[in-house]
Scaffold this active site. Structure first.
Site, PDB file in Angstrom:
ATOM      1  N   LYS A  33     -34.891   0.762  37.945  1.00 38.94           N
ATOM      2  CA  LYS A  33     -34.934   0.965  39.403  1.00 38.94           C
ATOM      3  C   LYS A  33     -33.574   1.404  39.940  1.00 38.94           C
ATOM      4  O   LYS A  33     -33.505   2.294  40.793  1.00 38.94           O
ATOM      5  CB  LYS A  33     -35.400  -0.326  40.079  1.00 38.94           C
ATOM      6  CG  LYS A  33     -36.867  -0.653  39.763  1.00 38.94           C
ATOM      7  CD  LYS A  33     -37.225  -2.049  40.214  1.00 38.94           C
ATOM      8  CE  LYS A  33     -38.688  -2.378  39.968  1.00 38.94           C
ATOM      9  NZ  LYS A  33     -38.987  -3.810  40.171  1.00 38.94           N
TER      10      LYS A  33
ATOM     11  N   ILE B 237     -41.331  -1.997  49.650  1.00 40.09           N
ATOM     12  CA  ILE B 237     -40.259  -1.568  50.580  1.00 40.09           C
ATOM     13  C   ILE B 237     -40.161  -0.041  50.546  1.00 40.09           C
ATOM     14  O   ILE B 237     -39.952   0.529  49.473  1.00 40.09           O
ATOM     15  CB  ILE B 237     -38.888  -2.151  50.166  1.00 40.09           C
ATOM     16  CG1 ILE B 237     -38.956  -3.662  49.988  1.00 40.09           C
ATOM     17  CG2 ILE B 237     -37.814  -1.768  51.174  1.00 40.09           C
ATOM     18  CD1 ILE B 237     -37.678  -4.265  49.400  1.00 40.09           C
TER      19      ILE B 237
HETATM   20  N1  HSE Z   1     -42.050  -7.178  37.344  1.00 41.34           N
HETATM   21  C1  HSE Z   1     -41.568  -6.489  38.488  1.00 41.34           C
HETATM   22  C2  HSE Z   1     -40.852  -7.475  39.388  1.00 41.34           C
HETATM   23  C3  HSE Z   1     -42.731  -5.861  39.212  1.00 41.34           C
HETATM   24  O1  HSE Z   1     -40.927  -8.674  39.122  1.00 41.34           O
HETATM   25  O2  HSE Z   1     -40.192  -7.080  40.334  1.00 41.34           O
HETATM   26  C4  HSE Z   1     -42.362  -4.746  40.084  1.00 41.34           C
HETATM   27  O3  HSE Z   1     -41.639  -3.755  39.408  1.00 41.34           O
END
Ligand code: HSE
Length: 405
Positions: free
Chosen positions: A200, A131
Site C-alpha cells: 500500500k 478511505i
Molecule cells: N488485511 C488487510 C488489513 C485488509 O487488515 O488491512 C485490507 O487490505
C-alpha cells in the site's frame, strides 16, 4: 444500463454485490445510469445466495459478452488475476480492483494497457479500504507538492496492537479474532510481517511522486517483535506504538520509504487511530497536513471503494480515467541520514551507561527491570554508533514526529 462482472466472490466480491443492491439508487445517480450485476466468476457455487444464478466458472463467457463493460477483480493475489485483468482490458472492458499485490506489481503496465484500449484501470480499494485516499491524491490534492505521506495502512495489525495495549490480550488470540471478522489476509504473515502495508505504501509513494516505487524494495518490518511491555513503556513516555507506512521526500527529492513500527506521540493525530481503522496523513507544501480516516478493511467498507470506481468508469465510458502511475523508477534514499528521535529499550541496570552514550534524556519509563527513553534528535547512523557495543540496548523504534515540530 451498464452491466458489470465480479471476478472472485469472497469477502470483497460479495460485498460489491451487496453495496450495488443496497445503494442501487445512489449508484445510479453517481454512475449516471443503472448498474446491473450480470456475472460472477468463482470456482465455487453459492446455493441460497441472491445472485447464485449469475455464477459462472468460465471466464470466456464474460470476455465474450459485449454488454459487460466493467469487470471488478476482487480475487486477490497475482495469479490468475494478472492474466484475467489483461484479457478484460484487451477486450475493451474497464477493470477496477481491491488487489494491492497486483497493483503494486503490475499497476503501471495495466494502466498502460487500459490506455491503449481506451478503457480504465482503477484501484481505489487497494489502499486504505473504504478511505477515498487515492481519489483525493489524484483529484483534490493534485496541484499540491506532496512531500510526506504517513499512514496506518493495515487494519489487522492496528486491531492487534490496540487490543494488546487496551486489554492486555495475547497476540495470537487477537489475530484469530481479526481473521474471524474478515479483516486479516488469508496468510496472516501478509499482515503481521508488514507486506500488506508495504504494497500500500508503494502505491501511495508511486502516486505521490508520479514514478514507480518497487514494492519489493521497500524496507519492511512487521509487528511480531512488539510486546505488551513495549506498549506499556511507550504509554508511560506519552505515546503508543503503531505500524506505519511512511514515505517522504528528502534531499534532491529522493524518496525515503519504509514500513516499520514507530513510537507515535499521543499528540500526533495517528496516535488516536484505534482498532481496525486506518488513517493516512498527507503533507502538502501549501496545504500543510491533512488526515483521512476510515475503515481500512472489512467487506462493505472495501466494497464501497470498489463501487466508487465502478461509477467513475461508467461515467467515463469511452475514454480512459488517467492515473499518475508511471514506469519511470522512483529515486529512493536510505533512512540512515534522516534526523529524528528514537524510542530505545534496555535493562534498567544499564541505564546510566546508555544515558551517557545518547547524551541524556528528559524522562525514562521503567517497569520490572526494563526501561525505555526517547532520545534527542539524531541521524539513524549516529544512533547506531552510539548504541553499538555491549551497552544493552535491546530494541529501538523511530519516533513519528510531526512536520511542525
Ligand atoms: N488485511 C488487510 C488489513 C485488509 O487488515 O488491512 C485490507 O487490505
Amino acid at each position: 444500463m451498464a452491466k458489470i462482472a465480479i471476478l472472485g466472490y469472497g469477502t470483497v466480491g460479495s460485498g460489491v454485490a451487496h453495496v450495488l443492491d443496497e445503494n442501487a439508487d445512489r449508484v445510479r445517480l453517481s454512475a449516471g445510469e443503472n448498474v446491473t450485476l450480470a456475472a460472477i466468476l468463482d470456482l465455487r457455487e453459492f446455493p441460497g445466495d441472491p445472485h447464485e444464478e449469475l455464477v459462472t466458472h468460465d471466464y470466456q463467457t464474460i470476455l465474450d459478452d459485449p454488454e459487460i463493460t466493467v469487470v471488478c477483480e476482487t480475487m486477490g493475489g497475482v495469479k490468475p488475476a494478472y492474466e484475467f485483468t489483461k484479457k478484460a482490458l484487451e477486450a475493451g472492458k474497464s477493470v477496477c480492483t481491491s488487489n494491492k499485490e497486483l497493483v503494486a506489481k503490475h499497476g503501471c503496465e495495466l494502466c498502460d494497457i487500459a490506455k491503449q484500449h481506451g478503457v480504465s484501470y482503477l484501484f481505489e480499494a487497494s489502499v486504505g479500504g473504504g478511505i477515498p485516499i487515492l481519489r483525493t491524491l489524484e483529484g483534490a490534492l493534485k496541484s499540491e507538492k506532496i512531500d510526506r505521506i504517513e499512514g496506518i495502512l493495515n487494519g489487522t495489525t492496528n486491531f492487534i496492537l490496540t487490543a494488546m495495549e487496551e486489554k492486555g490480550a495475547s497476540f495470537d488470540e487477537v489475530l484469530k479474532k481479526a481473521q474471524e471478522m474478515g479483516y486479516a489476509e488469508r496468510d496472516p504473515s501478509a499482515d503481521i510481517d508488514g507486506h500488506d502495508a508495504r504494497r500500500k505504501i508503494a502505491i501511495l509513494g508511486s502516486l505521490m511522486t508520479g514514478s514507480l516505487v518497487d514494492a519489493d524494495e521497500v524496507p519492511t518490518q512487521g509487528i511480531t517483535d512488539i510486546t505488551a511491555d513495549d506498549l506499556a513503556l511507550a504509554n508511560e513516555l506519552g505515546g503508543t506504538i503503531k505500524l506505519i507506512g511512511s514515505c517522504r521526500l528528502g534531499e534532491n527529492d529522493a524518496l525515503e520509504i519504509m514500513v516499520a513500527p514507530f513510537f507515535v506521540p499521543a499528540e500526533h493525530p495517528l496516535a488516536s487511530v484505534k482498532g481496525v481503522f486506518n488513517a493516512v496523513a498527507v503533507h502538502g507544501n501549501m496545504l500543510g497536513t491533512s488526515m483521512y480516516y476510515g475503515q481500512g478493511a472489512g467487506k462493505d467498507a472495501t466494497a464501497s471503494a470498489v463501487v466508487a470506481d465502478i461509477c467513475e468508469m461508467v461515467r467515463n465510458a469511452g475514454h480512459t480515467v488517467p492515473t499518475s502511475l508511471s514506469g519511470q523508477p522512483a529515486k529512493t534514499a536510505s533512512s540512515a541520514d534522516t534526523a529524528r528521535r528514537f524510542f530505545i529499550r534496555f535493562k534498567s541496570a544499564d541505564k546510566d551507561g546508555i544515558l551517557d552514550a545518547i547524551g541524556g534524556t528528559d524522562k525514562a519509563s521503567e517497569r520490572d527491570g526494563e526501561a525505555a527513553v526517547l532520545t534527542g534528535c539524531m541521524k539513524e547512523s549516529e544512533l547506531a554508533q552510539k548504541i553499538a557495543g555491549p551497552n544493552g540496548v535491546t530494541k529501538w523504534l523511530r519516533v513519528l514526529d510531526t512536520e511542525e515540530e
